[in-house]
Design an enzyme around this catalytic site. Structure first.
Site, short mmCIF file in Angstrom:
data_model
loop_
_atom_site.label_atom_id
_atom_site.label_comp_id
_atom_site.label_asym_id
_atom_site.label_seq_id
_atom_site.Cartn_x
_atom_site.Cartn_y
_atom_site.Cartn_z
N LYS A 188 0.41 5.03 8.29
CA LYS A 188 1.03 5.20 6.96
C LYS A 188 -0.06 5.35 5.90
O LYS A 188 -0.02 6.26 5.07
CB LYS A 188 1.92 3.99 6.63
CG LYS A 188 2.27 3.88 5.14
CD LYS A 188 3.02 2.59 4.83
CE LYS A 188 2.20 1.33 4.86
NZ LYS A 188 1.48 0.99 3.65
N THR A 231 0.87 -1.18 0.00
CA THR A 231 0.00 0.00 0.00
C THR A 231 0.90 1.22 0.00
O THR A 231 1.60 1.49 0.99
CB THR A 231 -0.90 0.01 1.25
OG1 THR A 231 -1.65 -1.21 1.30
CG2 THR A 231 -1.86 1.19 1.21
N LYS A 287 -7.72 1.54 -2.83
CA LYS A 287 -7.30 1.11 -1.47
C LYS A 287 -7.49 2.27 -0.48
O LYS A 287 -7.84 2.06 0.68
CB LYS A 287 -5.84 0.66 -1.52
CG LYS A 287 -5.22 0.30 -0.18
CD LYS A 287 -5.72 -1.00 0.41
CE LYS A 287 -5.10 -1.24 1.78
NZ LYS A 287 -5.45 -2.53 2.36
P1 NAP Z 1 5.67 -6.66 7.23
O1 NAP Z 1 5.24 -7.90 7.90
O2 NAP Z 1 6.29 -5.58 8.04
O3 NAP Z 1 6.66 -7.07 6.04
C1 NAP Z 1 7.28 -6.10 5.24
C2 NAP Z 1 8.17 -6.83 4.24
O4 NAP Z 1 8.82 -5.87 3.41
C3 NAP Z 1 9.29 -7.64 4.90
O5 NAP Z 1 9.56 -8.76 4.10
C4 NAP Z 1 10.45 -6.65 4.87
O6 NAP Z 1 11.73 -7.28 4.92
C5 NAP Z 1 10.25 -6.03 3.52
N1 NAP Z 1 10.84 -4.68 3.42
C6 NAP Z 1 10.45 -3.56 4.06
N2 NAP Z 1 11.23 -2.52 3.72
C7 NAP Z 1 12.14 -3.01 2.83
C8 NAP Z 1 13.21 -2.43 2.12
N3 NAP Z 1 13.51 -1.12 2.23
N4 NAP Z 1 13.95 -3.23 1.32
C9 NAP Z 1 13.65 -4.54 1.19
N5 NAP Z 1 12.65 -5.15 1.84
C10 NAP Z 1 11.90 -4.39 2.66
O7 NAP Z 1 4.44 -5.96 6.45
P2 NAP Z 1 3.09 -6.62 5.91
O8 NAP Z 1 2.09 -6.64 7.01
O9 NAP Z 1 3.41 -7.88 5.17
O10 NAP Z 1 2.62 -5.48 4.89
C11 NAP Z 1 3.24 -5.31 3.63
C12 NAP Z 1 2.44 -4.30 2.81
O11 NAP Z 1 1.09 -4.76 2.66
C13 NAP Z 1 2.35 -2.90 3.47
O12 NAP Z 1 2.38 -1.92 2.46
C14 NAP Z 1 1.01 -2.96 4.16
O13 NAP Z 1 0.44 -1.66 4.34
C15 NAP Z 1 0.19 -3.79 3.18
N6 NAP Z 1 -0.95 -4.51 3.79
C16 NAP Z 1 -0.81 -5.19 4.97
C17 NAP Z 1 -1.92 -5.84 5.51
C18 NAP Z 1 -1.82 -6.60 6.82
O14 NAP Z 1 -2.89 -6.97 7.37
N7 NAP Z 1 -0.64 -6.85 7.37
C19 NAP Z 1 -3.15 -5.80 4.86
C20 NAP Z 1 -3.25 -5.13 3.64
C21 NAP Z 1 -2.15 -4.48 3.12
P3 NAP Z 1 12.37 -7.72 6.36
O15 NAP Z 1 11.83 -9.10 6.63
O16 NAP Z 1 13.81 -7.69 6.14
O17 NAP Z 1 11.91 -6.69 7.37
#
Ligand code: NAP
Length: 291
Positions: free
Chosen positions: A240, A97, A172
């Site tokens: 965010k 997102t 979104k």
């Molecule tokens: P998360 O668990 O914090 O995972 C983030 C992922 O991105 C991890 O694999 C992280 O790597 C990687 N990452 C972050 N910054 C990076 C960078 N600069 N370079 C390389 N890799 C990087 O987040 P998430 O919950 O999966 O969410 C991911 C996205 O989906 C976000 O944009 C969020 O808003 C969206 N989203 C989430 C949900 C939810 O319920 N969680 C629902 C809808 C949408 P590391 O493992 O090394 O930290």
């Protein structure tokens, strides 16, 4: 099977990439923290690459699910980003997102390389990613969308092309605007019920059968009653997303008074130590008397 890459094995990306592997796609993964990529390969049997560029090399589709605008830009256009490894005719699908402005800019930058870009943010949370039941809202050109749609079906309940680049992210934003006010209303209703001496569970049992029912009410009321918030969609991520919504609205001269107010409430939750708490923790803020 089609060679694909998946970048970002977080809460969402890990199970989404897993669905691709289970469907038989030839998946190469990259994750910044290597141990997660090793764990993923152990579980699903794919390959891991040392950089996003290396993961993208030879892939006809690259799927990404990272954090915010900066993160996405660096994994695509950074020195070892996917753009450095992709060939003309390939497609990048972004499930993070982020802002619509960045999505349009990335689409333009990749178009110069002959690579298509689909912004494809998701809704449905960790549970939706694990069950392969996400709703995906997309922006981009129809021909590229039609190529990636059957692949995304591995983890989607519904996918829709909303319009040109950025349209998925705008959709979104609508989702998050709707959710913000709704979660606060649910928290206020439950707080009021408890203060009025009602049995909150019984209140939910009856009103969830009527006009007040919502996904949040059905899926979150039990953990809210229990005061459990160490799960779900983190307050930091919600802030965010709301910052993205409020900036887009500011640029377009659209008034979002409730969304702006709820954003400040989430700021209070962060100050209470709830940065990783689920968004339903707005109830904890009311219970603390921080009104
Ligand atoms: P998360 O668990 O914090 O995972 C983030 C992922 O991105 C991890 O694999 C992280 O790597 C990687 N990452 C972050 N910054 C990076 C960078 N600069 N370079 C390389 N890799 C990087 O987040 P998430 O919950 O999966 O969410 C991911 C996205 O989906 C976000 O944009 C969020 O808003 C969206 N989203 C989430 C949900 C939810 O319920 N969680 C629902 C809808 C949408 P590391 O493992 O090394 O930290």
């Amino acid at each position: 099977m089609i060679p694909v890459a998946f970048i970002g094995l977080g809460t969402m990306g890990y199970p989404m990439a897993g669905h691709l592997a289970r469907k038989g796609f030839d998946v190469t993964v990259f994750n910044r923290t290597t141990s997660k990529a090793e764990q993923w390969c152990g579980e699903y049997g794919g390959r891991r690459a040392p950089t996003p560029a290396a993961a993208a090399r030879g892939a006809s589709m690259v799927f990404i699910c990272v954090g915010n605008d900066q993160d996405l830009e660096s994994v695509i256009l950074g020195a070892e980003g996917v753009a450095a490894g992709m060939e003309a005719g390939a497609i990048v699908v972004d499930h993070s997102t982020v802002s619509a402005t960045l999505s349009r800019r990335l689409a333009d930058a990749l178009a110069d390389l002959g690579v298509a870009f689909i912004d494809a943010p998701v809704s449905g949370g960790q549970q939706g990613a694990q069950n392969g039941q996400l709703a995906i809202m997309c922006g981009g050109d129809p021909a590229s969308y039609e190529r990636v749609r059957p692949v995304m079906a591995s983890y989607a309940r519904a996918t829709t092309l909303m319009g040109p680049s950025g349209s998925g992210q705008l959709t979104k934003m609508v989702n998050q605007i709707c959710v913000a006010g709704l979660v606060e209303a649910l928290a206020e209703g439950m707080h009021f019920a408890a203060q009025a001496g009602l049995d909150v569970q019984r209140v939910i049992d009856v009103i969830s059968q009527g006009a007040a029912a919502s996904w949040q009410m059905v899926n979150r009321h039990k953990s809210m009653i229990a005061g459990e918030y160490e799960h779900g969609f983190a307050v930091d991520w919600m802030r965010k997303d709301l910052a993205i919504c409020l900036e887009e609205a500011r640029q377009r001269g659209v008034d979002l008074p409730v969304t702006a107010l709820v954003d400040t409430f989430y700021g209070d939750v962060q100050a209470m130590g709830g940065r990783r708490w689920d968004t339903s923790s707005l109830l904890a803020r009311l219970q603390k008397g921080n009104t």
